[in-house]
Design an enzyme around this catalytic site. Structure first.
Site, PDB file in Angstrom:
ATOM      1  N   ARG A 107       1.013  -1.214  -0.092  1.00 20.78           N
ATOM      2  CA  ARG A 107      -0.143   0.068  -0.221  1.00 20.78           C
ATOM      3  C   ARG A 107       1.050   1.172   0.035  1.00 20.78           C
ATOM      4  O   ARG A 107       1.545   1.460   1.119  1.00 20.78           O
ATOM      5  CB  ARG A 107      -1.064   0.027   1.179  1.00 20.78           C
ATOM      6  CG  ARG A 107      -1.550   1.015   1.345  1.00 20.78           C
ATOM      7  CD  ARG A 107      -2.962   1.178   2.312  1.00 20.78           C
ATOM      8  NE  ARG A 107      -3.828   0.569   1.735  1.00 20.78           N
ATOM      9  CZ  ARG A 107      -5.025   0.406   2.219  1.00 20.78           C
ATOM     10  NH1 ARG A 107      -5.557   0.969   3.369  1.00 20.78           N
ATOM     11  NH2 ARG A 107      -6.205  -0.397   1.710  1.00 20.78           N
ATOM     12  N   HIS A 134      -7.283   0.892  -6.362  1.00 24.48           N
ATOM     13  CA  HIS A 134      -7.246   0.121  -5.569  1.00 24.48           C
ATOM     14  C   HIS A 134      -8.175  -1.250  -6.021  1.00 24.48           C
ATOM     15  O   HIS A 134      -9.156  -1.601  -5.699  1.00 24.48           O
ATOM     16  CB  HIS A 134      -8.467   0.781  -4.336  1.00 24.48           C
ATOM     17  CG  HIS A 134      -8.195  -0.027  -3.003  1.00 24.48           C
ATOM     18  ND1 HIS A 134      -7.309  -1.063  -3.060  1.00 24.48           N
ATOM     19  CD2 HIS A 134      -8.947   0.063  -1.781  1.00 24.48           C
ATOM     20  CE1 HIS A 134      -7.627  -1.478  -1.454  1.00 24.48           C
ATOM     21  NE2 HIS A 134      -8.382  -0.843  -0.917  1.00 24.48           N
ATOM     22  N   GLN A 137     -10.066  -4.188  -3.868  1.00 19.95           N
ATOM     23  CA  GLN A 137     -11.102  -3.570  -3.393  1.00 19.95           C
ATOM     24  C   GLN A 137     -12.159  -4.163  -4.356  1.00 19.95           C
ATOM     25  O   GLN A 137     -13.303  -4.656  -4.323  1.00 19.95           O
ATOM     26  CB  GLN A 137     -11.151  -2.368  -3.118  1.00 19.95           C
ATOM     27  CG  GLN A 137     -12.807  -1.768  -2.493  1.00 19.95           C
ATOM     28  CD  GLN A 137     -12.840  -2.417  -1.069  1.00 19.95           C
ATOM     29  OE1 GLN A 137     -11.992  -2.286  -0.307  1.00 19.95           O
ATOM     30  NE2 GLN A 137     -14.041  -3.053  -0.841  1.00 19.95           N
ATOM     31  N   ASP A 225     -17.598   6.695  -1.436  1.00 20.71           N
ATOM     32  CA  ASP A 225     -16.348   6.569  -0.746  1.00 20.71           C
ATOM     33  C   ASP A 225     -16.081   7.916   0.157  1.00 20.71           C
ATOM     34  O   ASP A 225     -16.693   8.884  -0.229  1.00 20.71           O
ATOM     35  CB  ASP A 225     -15.247   6.115  -1.928  1.00 20.71           C
ATOM     36  CG  ASP A 225     -13.941   5.846  -0.924  1.00 20.71           C
ATOM     37  OD1 ASP A 225     -13.735   5.622   0.287  1.00 20.71           O
ATOM     38  OD2 ASP A 225     -12.902   6.081  -1.760  1.00 20.71           O
ATOM     39  N   CYS A 264     -16.435   1.109   0.280  1.00 22.46           N
ATOM     40  CA  CYS A 264     -15.343   0.231   0.583  1.00 22.46           C
ATOM     41  C   CYS A 264     -14.789   0.384   2.121  1.00 22.46           C
ATOM     42  O   CYS A 264     -14.066  -0.662   2.391  1.00 22.46           O
ATOM     43  CB  CYS A 264     -14.167   0.511  -0.285  1.00 22.46           C
ATOM     44  SG  CYS A 264     -13.265   2.156  -0.072  1.00 22.46           S
ATOM     45  N   ARG A 292     -13.414  -9.059   0.896  1.00 23.63           N
ATOM     46  CA  ARG A 292     -11.895  -8.878   0.737  1.00 23.63           C
ATOM     47  C   ARG A 292     -11.215  -9.898   0.952  1.00 23.63           C
ATOM     48  O   ARG A 292     -10.205 -10.344   0.248  1.00 23.63           O
ATOM     49  CB  ARG A 292     -11.479  -7.649   1.693  1.00 23.63           C
ATOM     50  CG  ARG A 292     -12.024  -6.254   1.557  1.00 23.63           C
ATOM     51  CD  ARG A 292     -11.675  -5.795   0.030  1.00 23.63           C
ATOM     52  NE  ARG A 292     -10.004  -5.673   0.026  1.00 23.63           N
ATOM     53  CZ  ARG A 292      -9.199  -4.523   0.422  1.00 23.63           C
ATOM     54  NH1 ARG A 292      -9.842  -3.538   1.017  1.00 23.63           N
ATOM     55  NH2 ARG A 292      -8.226  -4.659   0.224  1.00 23.63           N
TER      56      ARG A 292
HETATM   57  N1   CP Z   1     -11.071  -0.753   2.150  1.00 21.78           N
HETATM   58  C1   CP Z   1     -10.111  -0.632   2.404  1.00 21.78           C
HETATM   59  O1   CP Z   1      -8.924  -0.975   1.873  1.00 21.78           O
HETATM   60  O2   CP Z   1      -9.885  -0.578   3.896  1.00 21.78           O
HETATM   61  P1   CP Z   1      -8.542  -0.318   4.740  1.00 21.78           P
HETATM   62  O3   CP Z   1      -8.106   1.021   4.388  1.00 21.78           O
HETATM   63  O4   CP Z   1      -9.087  -0.631   6.047  1.00 21.78           O
HETATM   64  O5   CP Z   1      -7.340  -1.304   4.429  1.00 21.78           O
HETATM   65  N1  NVA Z   2     -10.258   6.400  -1.184  1.00 20.29           N
HETATM   66  C1  NVA Z   2      -9.964   5.937   0.070  1.00 20.29           C
HETATM   67  C2  NVA Z   2      -9.960   4.609   0.026  1.00 20.29           C
HETATM   68  C3  NVA Z   2      -9.574   3.900   1.341  1.00 20.29           C
HETATM   69  C4  NVA Z   2      -9.776   2.351   1.356  1.00 20.29           C
HETATM   70  C5  NVA Z   2      -8.231   6.094   0.267  1.00 20.29           C
HETATM   71  O1  NVA Z   2      -7.491   6.341  -0.580  1.00 20.29           O
HETATM   72  O2  NVA Z   2      -8.114   6.739   1.540  1.00 20.29           O
END
Ligand code: CP
Ligand code: NVA
Length: 306
Positions: A107, A134, A137, A225, A264, A292
């Site tokens: 990440r 992502h 997801q 989101d 998500c 997930r």
């Molecule tokens: N939806 C998602 O990726 O959640 P986290 O940021 O908790 O991993």
């Molecule tokens: N758009 C959000 C998604 C989190 C899972 C972010 O990038 O923070």
């Protein structure tokens, strides 16, 4: 060996097979305690390294449990307490980790770093979220919709809010799975227009709106989101600019009857979605979060497929 960095380079049939693996593994282990491995344990002896430059709950826990259920194990590196935050190059990190572990999930703050990591690694690399996309997801999201009875081909999905990493990933998925996508964003919050053009060139139908009500008209699914993604600096301005894009009960009533709601997570009730929607009967968000785990397992298995 395959990398899972984005949906674009992966043929539709392979993405379909990932969804099918996720569903069949989920069904096959029904009733087993969550910490027990699947009977065939296909990744026994494999270790997944997970690198986090940003916070996570779902991605971290679902990947950890996913590799365990496949028979393997995981380890976590946070950028701050590894040499990454002291300037070791992403390429050297990739080469070194490839000598120790069998796969890497990252990440990252910068999508380009995920691509560089994959280029230098000799083990599969998985994108666990960047500022651009992502992809893990969306596989869980699409699995959830199919399990709820939706046929993706020909379905209408409406994205309401910020044109962020998740919006872009829905755009990537539209031509791959044959659903049409309506995206409602305020000016200044458009999704990546290069992605929109690419999806259209690949016969995806992407319709852009400013008015959320227009976007959700005829929609089978409404997706929201957070208005402030990880790494966004201008929280107050975003909350003000995006306030009119909150998914309320009224907005859900402007979609098709029985339309499903996805998010998500993490969610901010009262900002991008009202509590009566996300906690109401149309919401699938906790099935989505559970999936997930199942989607991650399918992605991991696919990564090791020749
Ligand atoms: N939806 C998602 O990726 O959640 P986290 O940021 O908790 O991993
Ligand atoms: N758009 C959000 C998604 C989190 C899972 C972010 O990038 O923070």
């Amino acid at each position: 060996m395959n990398h899972f960095l984005d949906l674009w380079p992966i043929p539709s049939a392979e993405l379909r097979s990932i969804l099918n693996i996720a569903k069949s593994r989920k069904a096959a282990r029904k009733g087993l305690p969550k910490g027990t491995a699947d009977r065939d344990a296909p990744l026994a002896g494999h270790t997944l390294a997970m690198i986090f430059e940003k916070n996570s709950t779902r991605t971290r826990v679902s990947f950890d449990m996913a590799i365990r259920q496949l028979g393997g194990s995981s380890l976590i590196l946070t950028a701050t307490d590894s040499q990454i935050s002291r300037g070791e190059t992403i390429e050297d990190t990739a080469r070194v980790l490839s000598r120790y572990v069998d796969a890497i999930m990252i990440r990252a703050n910068r999508h380009a770093d995920v691509v560089a990591l994959a280029d230098a690694a000799s083990v599969p690399v998985i994108n666990g979220l960047t500022e651009k996309s992502h992809p893990c997801q969306i596989m869980a999201d699409l699995q959830t919709l199919e399990e709820a009875g939706l046929t993706l081909k020909g379905a209408r999905i409406a994205w309401v809010g910020d044109g962020n990493n998740m919006a872009n990933t829905f755009i990537h998925a539209a031509p791959k799975f044959g659903f049409s996508l309506a995206v409602a964003t305020p000016a200044g919050y458009d999704p990546d227009m290069a992605d929109v053009e690419r999806a259209r060139a690949e016969q995806g139908r992407i319709d852009l709106y400013r008015d959320p009500k227009e976007a959700v008209a005829g929609a089978d699914v409404v997706v929201a989101d957070t208005f402030v993604s990880m790494g966004d600096k201008d929280a107050d301005k975003r909350l003000a600019d995006l306030a009119a894009y909150k998914v309320s009960g009224d907005l859900m009533r402007a979609a098709n009857g029985g339309a499903k709601f996805l998010h998500c997570l993490p969610a901010h009730r009262g900002e991008e979605v009202d509590a009566d929607v996300i906690d109401g009967p149309q919401s699938l968000v906790f099935d989505e979060a559970e999936n997930r785990l199942h989607a991650q397992k399918a992605i991991l298995e696919w990564c090791f497929r020749r």
